[in-house]
Design a protein around this motif. Structure first.
Motif, PDB file in Angstrom:
ATOM      1  N   GLY A   9      71.759  40.667  28.176  1.00  0.00           N
ATOM      2  CA  GLY A   9      70.850  41.579  28.851  1.00  0.00           C
ATOM      3  C   GLY A   9      71.598  42.538  29.761  1.00  0.00           C
ATOM      4  O   GLY A   9      72.812  42.425  29.964  1.00  0.00           O
ATOM      5  N   GLY A  10      70.870  43.510  30.314  1.00  0.00           N
ATOM      6  CA  GLY A  10      71.496  44.445  31.219  1.00  0.00           C
ATOM      7  C   GLY A  10      70.641  45.666  31.447  1.00  0.00           C
ATOM      8  O   GLY A  10      69.451  45.680  31.110  1.00  0.00           O
ATOM      9  N   LEU A  11      71.262  46.680  32.026  1.00  0.00           N
ATOM     10  CA  LEU A  11      70.598  47.937  32.329  1.00  0.00           C
ATOM     11  C   LEU A  11      71.093  49.000  31.353  1.00  0.00           C
ATOM     12  O   LEU A  11      72.309  49.149  31.147  1.00  0.00           O
ATOM     13  N   VAL A  12      70.155  49.728  30.759  1.00  0.00           N
ATOM     14  CA  VAL A  12      70.504  50.752  29.788  1.00  0.00           C
ATOM     15  C   VAL A  12      69.540  51.919  29.947  1.00  0.00           C
ATOM     16  O   VAL A  12      68.396  51.733  30.370  1.00  0.00           O
ATOM     17  N   GLN A  13      70.000  53.109  29.608  1.00  0.00           N
ATOM     18  CA  GLN A  13      69.127  54.276  29.648  1.00  0.00           C
ATOM     19  C   GLN A  13      68.231  54.309  28.412  1.00  0.00           C
ATOM     20  O   GLN A  13      68.582  53.764  27.356  1.00  0.00           O
ATOM     21  N   ALA A  14      67.110  54.960  28.552  1.00  0.00           N
ATOM     22  CA  ALA A  14      66.202  55.135  27.416  1.00  0.00           C
ATOM     23  C   ALA A  14      66.950  55.780  26.252  1.00  0.00           C
ATOM     24  O   ALA A  14      67.748  56.696  26.449  1.00  0.00           O
ATOM     25  N   GLY A  15      66.697  55.248  25.066  1.00  0.00           N
ATOM     26  CA  GLY A  15      67.391  55.707  23.871  1.00  0.00           C
ATOM     27  C   GLY A  15      68.641  54.917  23.556  1.00  0.00           C
ATOM     28  O   GLY A  15      69.212  55.066  22.466  1.00  0.00           O
ATOM     29  N   GLY A  16      69.070  54.093  24.490  1.00  0.00           N
ATOM     30  CA  GLY A  16      70.281  53.308  24.295  1.00  0.00           C
ATOM     31  C   GLY A  16      70.029  52.030  23.521  1.00  0.00           C
ATOM     32  O   GLY A  16      68.917  51.783  23.029  1.00  0.00           O
ATOM     33  N   SER A  17      71.074  51.212  23.425  1.00  0.00           N
ATOM     34  CA  SER A  17      71.020  49.980  22.639  1.00  0.00           C
ATOM     35  C   SER A  17      71.562  48.804  23.441  1.00  0.00           C
ATOM     36  O   SER A  17      72.413  48.967  24.324  1.00  0.00           O
ATOM     37  N   LEU A  18      71.065  47.646  23.117  1.00  0.00           N
ATOM     38  CA  LEU A  18      71.585  46.380  23.635  1.00  0.00           C
ATOM     39  C   LEU A  18      71.491  45.344  22.532  1.00  0.00           C
ATOM     40  O   LEU A  18      70.617  45.434  21.650  1.00  0.00           O
ATOM     41  N   ARG A  19      72.370  44.362  22.608  1.00  0.00           N
ATOM     42  CA  ARG A  19      72.319  43.240  21.671  1.00  0.00           C
ATOM     43  C   ARG A  19      72.207  41.954  22.469  1.00  0.00           C
ATOM     44  O   ARG A  19      73.088  41.636  23.280  1.00  0.00           O
ATOM     45  N   LEU A  20      71.148  41.222  22.227  1.00  0.00           N
ATOM     46  CA  LEU A  20      70.943  39.921  22.859  1.00  0.00           C
ATOM     47  C   LEU A  20      71.419  38.825  21.909  1.00  0.00           C
ATOM     48  O   LEU A  20      71.223  38.923  20.692  1.00  0.00           O
ATOM     49  N   SER A  21      72.002  37.807  22.492  1.00  0.00           N
ATOM     50  CA  SER A  21      72.433  36.649  21.704  1.00  0.00           C
ATOM     51  C   SER A  21      71.870  35.382  22.312  1.00  0.00           C
ATOM     52  O   SER A  21      71.626  35.317  23.521  1.00  0.00           O
ATOM     53  N   CYS A  22      71.699  34.392  21.467  1.00  0.00           N
ATOM     54  CA  CYS A  22      71.193  33.097  21.909  1.00  0.00           C
ATOM     55  C   CYS A  22      72.012  32.020  21.212  1.00  0.00           C
ATOM     56  O   CYS A  22      72.088  31.996  19.982  1.00  0.00           O
ATOM     57  N   ALA A  23      72.610  31.158  22.019  1.00  0.00           N
ATOM     58  CA  ALA A  23      73.381  30.043  21.481  1.00  0.00           C
ATOM     59  C   ALA A  23      72.542  28.779  21.596  1.00  0.00           C
ATOM     60  O   ALA A  23      71.982  28.487  22.662  1.00  0.00           O
ATOM     61  N   ALA A  24      72.462  28.046  20.510  1.00  0.00           N
ATOM     62  CA  ALA A  24      71.638  26.843  20.460  1.00  0.00           C
ATOM     63  C   ALA A  24      72.491  25.604  20.269  1.00  0.00           C
ATOM     64  O   ALA A  24      73.497  25.634  19.547  1.00  0.00           O
ATOM     65  N   SER A  25      72.078  24.534  20.907  1.00  0.00           N
ATOM     66  CA  SER A  25      72.709  23.238  20.674  1.00  0.00           C
ATOM     67  C   SER A  25      71.784  22.407  19.809  1.00  0.00           C
ATOM     68  O   SER A  25      70.584  22.645  19.765  1.00  0.00           O
ATOM     69  N   GLY A  26      72.327  21.434  19.120  1.00  0.00           N
ATOM     70  CA  GLY A  26      71.497  20.584  18.282  1.00  0.00           C
ATOM     71  C   GLY A  26      71.852  20.737  16.819  1.00  0.00           C
ATOM     72  O   GLY A  26      72.154  21.831  16.349  1.00  0.00           O
ATOM     73  N   ARG A  27      71.796  19.643  16.104  1.00  0.00           N
ATOM     74  CA  ARG A  27      72.233  19.643  14.713  1.00  0.00           C
ATOM     75  C   ARG A  27      71.170  20.132  13.752  1.00  0.00           C
ATOM     76  O   ARG A  27      71.432  20.291  12.585  1.00  0.00           O
ATOM     77  N   THR A  28      69.940  20.365  14.248  1.00  0.00           N
ATOM     78  CA  THR A  28      68.859  20.770  13.349  1.00  0.00           C
ATOM     79  C   THR A  28      68.466  22.224  13.539  1.00  0.00           C
ATOM     80  O   THR A  28      67.365  22.618  13.183  1.00  0.00           O
ATOM     81  N   PHE A  29      69.374  23.031  14.089  1.00  0.00           N
ATOM     82  CA  PHE A  29      69.075  24.434  14.362  1.00  0.00           C
ATOM     83  C   PHE A  29      68.526  25.132  13.125  1.00  0.00           C
ATOM     84  O   PHE A  29      67.563  25.889  13.207  1.00  0.00           O
ATOM     85  N   SER A  30      69.117  24.912  11.973  1.00  0.00           N
ATOM     86  CA  SER A  30      68.746  25.656  10.762  1.00  0.00           C
ATOM     87  C   SER A  30      67.321  25.373  10.317  1.00  0.00           C
ATOM     88  O   SER A  30      66.754  26.134   9.528  1.00  0.00           O
ATOM     89  N   SER A  31      66.723  24.308  10.813  1.00  0.00           N
ATOM     90  CA  SER A  31      65.366  23.957  10.395  1.00  0.00           C
ATOM     91  C   SER A  31      64.289  24.606  11.265  1.00  0.00           C
ATOM     92  O   SER A  31      63.106  24.518  10.941  1.00  0.00           O
ATOM     93  N   TYR A  32      64.696  25.258  12.362  1.00  0.00           N
ATOM     94  CA  TYR A  32      63.730  25.870  13.279  1.00  0.00           C
ATOM     95  C   TYR A  32      63.532  27.351  12.975  1.00  0.00           C
ATOM     96  O   TYR A  32      64.463  28.040  12.545  1.00  0.00           O
ATOM     97  N   HIS A  33      62.310  27.791  13.252  1.00  0.00           N
ATOM     98  CA  HIS A  33      62.058  29.221  13.340  1.00  0.00           C
ATOM     99  C   HIS A  33      62.548  29.658  14.723  1.00  0.00           C
ATOM    100  O   HIS A  33      62.214  29.015  15.728  1.00  0.00           O
ATOM    101  N   MET A  34      63.312  30.733  14.772  1.00  0.00           N
ATOM    102  CA  MET A  34      63.883  31.191  16.040  1.00  0.00           C
ATOM    103  C   MET A  34      63.268  32.526  16.432  1.00  0.00           C
ATOM    104  O   MET A  34      63.310  33.485  15.655  1.00  0.00           O
ATOM    105  N   GLY A  35      62.708  32.564  17.622  1.00  0.00           N
ATOM    106  CA  GLY A  35      62.004  33.762  18.049  1.00  0.00           C
ATOM    107  C   GLY A  35      62.569  34.373  19.316  1.00  0.00           C
ATOM    108  O   GLY A  35      63.309  33.729  20.071  1.00  0.00           O
TER     109      GLY A  35
END
Length: 124
Positions: A9-35
């Motif tokens: 996250g962060g501060l950006v001007q209108a029209g700009g871009s950001l990339r959010l990432s989420c790191a998950a723990s747990g061996r069953t990650f692939s079985s979940y819907h991620m939102g």
């Protein structure tokens, strides 16, 4: 049990871009819907996008064509690329995991596990 940690996250001007990432723990990650969901100041938490266990994706109308969700099951990560950002995209963004049926994934209540959130601020 799934633990989620967002970053990017962060501060950006209108029209700009950001990339959010989420790191998950747990061996069953692939079985979940991620939102990705967000809460703007003074508003209820709302759905942004979800990538299902089979990589099907759904987007809120407000972000369709501007945001792209992706996942890497080998790395237990899910990302949200946000382009053409608008001031109305300002919110705390949450990564969340669900095992609910696909019909329910636009409802924040469908998500059992949540990260702590990351602030995105878009200035005009």
């Amino acid at each position: 049990q799934v633990q989620l940690v967002e970053s990017g996250g962060g501060l950006v001007q209108a029209g700009g871009s950001l990339r959010l990432s989420c790191a998950a723990s747990g061996r069953t990650f692939s079985s979940y819907h991620m939102g990705w969901l967000r809460r703007a100041p003074g508003k209820e938490r709302e759905f942004v996008s979800v990538i299902m266990w089979n990589s099907d994706t759904v987007y809120a109308d407000s972000v369709k064509g501007r945001f792209t969700i992706s996942r890497d099951n080998a790395k237990n990560t899910v990302s949200l690329q946000m382009n053409s950002l608008k001031p109305e995209d300002t919110a705390v963004y949450y990564c969340a995991a669900s095992s609910a049926g696909s019909d329910y994934l636009r409802n924040p209540r469908a998500y059992a596990y949540w990260g702590q959130g990351t602030q995105v601020t878009v200035s005009s």
